[in-house]
Design an enzyme around this catalytic site. Structure first.
Site, PDB file in Angstrom:
ATOM      1  NE  ARG A  92      -1.514  -2.442   2.687  1.00  0.00           N
ATOM      2  CZ  ARG A  92      -1.606  -3.702   2.246  1.00  0.00           C
ATOM      3  NH1 ARG A  92      -2.665  -4.097   1.591  1.00  0.00           N
ATOM      4  NH2 ARG A  92      -0.648  -4.580   2.487  1.00  0.00           N
ATOM      5  CB  THR A  93       3.384   2.585   2.348  1.00  0.00           C
ATOM      6  OG1 THR A  93       2.630   2.053   3.438  1.00  0.00           O
ATOM      7  CG2 THR A  93       3.896   3.963   2.703  1.00  0.00           C
ATOM      8  CE  LYS A 139      27.730  -2.221  -4.893  1.00  0.00           C
ATOM      9  NZ  LYS A 139      27.857  -1.099  -5.833  1.00  0.00           N
ATOM     10  NE  ARG A 164       7.069   0.640   4.996  1.00  0.00           N
ATOM     11  CZ  ARG A 164       5.859   0.095   4.903  1.00  0.00           C
ATOM     12  NH1 ARG A 164       5.757  -1.177   4.522  1.00  0.00           N
ATOM     13  NH2 ARG A 164       4.780   0.782   5.157  1.00  0.00           N
ATOM     14  CG  HIS A 209       3.256   3.643   8.655  1.00  0.00           C
ATOM     15  ND1 HIS A 209       3.406   4.559   7.626  1.00  0.00           N
ATOM     16  CD2 HIS A 209       2.881   2.472   8.065  1.00  0.00           C
ATOM     17  CE1 HIS A 209       3.123   3.961   6.476  1.00  0.00           C
ATOM     18  NE2 HIS A 209       2.813   2.697   6.714  1.00  0.00           N
TER      19      HIS A 209
HETATM   20  N1   CP Z   1      -0.378  -0.270   5.851  1.00  0.00           N
HETATM   21  C1   CP Z   1       0.845  -0.459   5.286  1.00  0.00           C
HETATM   22  O1   CP Z   1       1.838   0.198   5.644  1.00  0.00           O
HETATM   23  O2   CP Z   1       0.873  -1.392   4.304  1.00  0.00           O
HETATM   24  P1   CP Z   1       2.153  -1.794   3.456  1.00  0.00           P
HETATM   25  O3   CP Z   1       3.138  -2.440   4.420  1.00  0.00           O
HETATM   26  O4   CP Z   1       1.666  -2.726   2.401  1.00  0.00           O
HETATM   27  O5   CP Z   1       2.755  -0.533   2.889  1.00  0.00           O
END
Ligand code: CP
Length: 338
Positions: free
Chosen positions: A80-81, A110, A131, A159
């Site tokens: 999703r993100t 590396k 991320r 998040h």
């Molecule tokens: N909700 C969420 O962060 O989903 P993903 O890990 O698929 O990005």
């Protein structure tokens, strides 16, 4: 807003909850690192832009970010993100550069540090969506980056963009956020989405939070302390059925297997304890909703999907609008003139 927060989130001046219209949108962000950096006025502005982005999306997009480049730097898996950020950038006429799996296919394999990677991407991209598997990594990146860093999840830390879309969903589905009773369920120790959501809920009035978690993954003290300091009423409960009957929002989360390491016994103890089933739905009020940041494993029975109160797929769709709004706000887009 305190000066240090203004620097960290890079917002334009705030005066009594409104923003100086220093940009065409009246709202400019720099880094997006932690949910608690955002105040109510900023959230209202963000949601206003997200509503406009829903119209932009329905019209097939616009060109307000033409010439801008977003680097999506994901050291952990995502559906999703990552896809919603990338789709958002494309919808607004911008470009995306990315690697399939930064841990494996960038020069981190590396031995390159996160800081050096960010310094290099500063020369190639106008914004970096990051991320990472370590809590605090987004803050480290922001400390040295000359372009906006957006925290797309940092280990068991936060998040924030998920929490924005969660609140946006609640407002859209229920018509308000003030005064709600919300149950947060599942892996409250490792779940970064629910941690960010608790920080944001504290910005609203008369919120009641019911925490329902197996013993090995109860909410950590830092969040409970923050909620107490901000006068948010919360309680730790054991019966999902009882809690389901009294809430406006049931926010279910996955037990995060990847965070348990070799503690397989703890994972097995936590898994499957609290599951949203049709029986749980039968206890819920008619106007209540079920949310989940997704992905789910087995903590929501698929039989629940057909219930109109199951809002989790609508919630994921809202991620596109919120991320379009965030990109526009971070990059100073003029959506009116696109
Ligand atoms: N909700 C969420 O962060 O989903 P993903 O890990 O698929 O990005």
């Amino acid at each position: 807003m305190r000066a240090d927060l203004a620097t960290r989130v890079g917002a334009v001046a705030v005066d009594g909850g409104s923003f100086t219209p220093a940009t065409p949108m009246g709202f400019r962000l720099h880094h997006v690192i932690e949910a608690q950096d955002f105040n109510r006025g900023m959230l209202d502005q963000l949601f206003r832009i997200a509503r406009e982005m829903e119209s932009v999306h329905e019209q097939g997009g616009n060109r307000c970010l033409t010439g801008k480049i977003m680097a999506s730097l994901f050291y952990e898996e995502s559906t999703r993100t990552r896809f919603s950020f990338e789709s958002a950038m494309h919808k607004l006429g911008g470009s995306v550069i990315s690697t399939e799996n930064a841990k494996q296919f960038s020069s981190v394999s590396k031995g390159e540090t996160l800081e050096d990677t960010i310094r290099i991407l500063n020369g190639y991209a106008d914004i970096i969506v990051l991320r990472h598997y370590e809590s605090g990594s987004a803050k480290r990146a922001a400390d040295i980056s000359t372009v906006p860093i957006v925290n797309a999840g940092d280990g068991t830390g936060q998040h924030p963009t998920q929490a924005f879309l969660d609140l946006y969903t609640i407002e859209k589905e229920l018509g308000h956020i003030d005064g709600i009773t919300i149950a947060v369920v599942g892996d409250l120790a490792n779940g970064r989405t629910v941690r960010s959501l608790c920080y944001l809920l504290s910005k609203y009035r008369s919120i009641r939070i019911r925490m329902v978690a197996p013993d090995v993954v109860k909410m950590r003290d830092d969040i409970k302390g923050y909620l107490a300091r901000h006068d948010v009423v919360f309680s730790e409960e054991t019966s999902l059925e009882d809690v389901a009957a009294e809430v406006d929002v049931l926010y279910q989360t996955r037990i995060q297997k990847e965070r348990f390491g070799d503690r397989e016994e703890d994972y097995e103890q936590a898994r499957g304890v609290y599951v949203v089933t049709p029986e749980v739905m039968a206890r819920m009020q008619r106007g209540a909703i079920v949310m989940h940041p997704l992905p789910r494993v087995d903590e929501i029975d698929v039989a629940v999907d057909d219930d109109p109160r199951a809002a989790y797929f609508r919630q994921a769709q809202n991620g596109l609008y919120i991320r379009m709004a965030l990109l526009a706000a971070c990059l100073g887009a003029d959506i009116a003139r696109a």
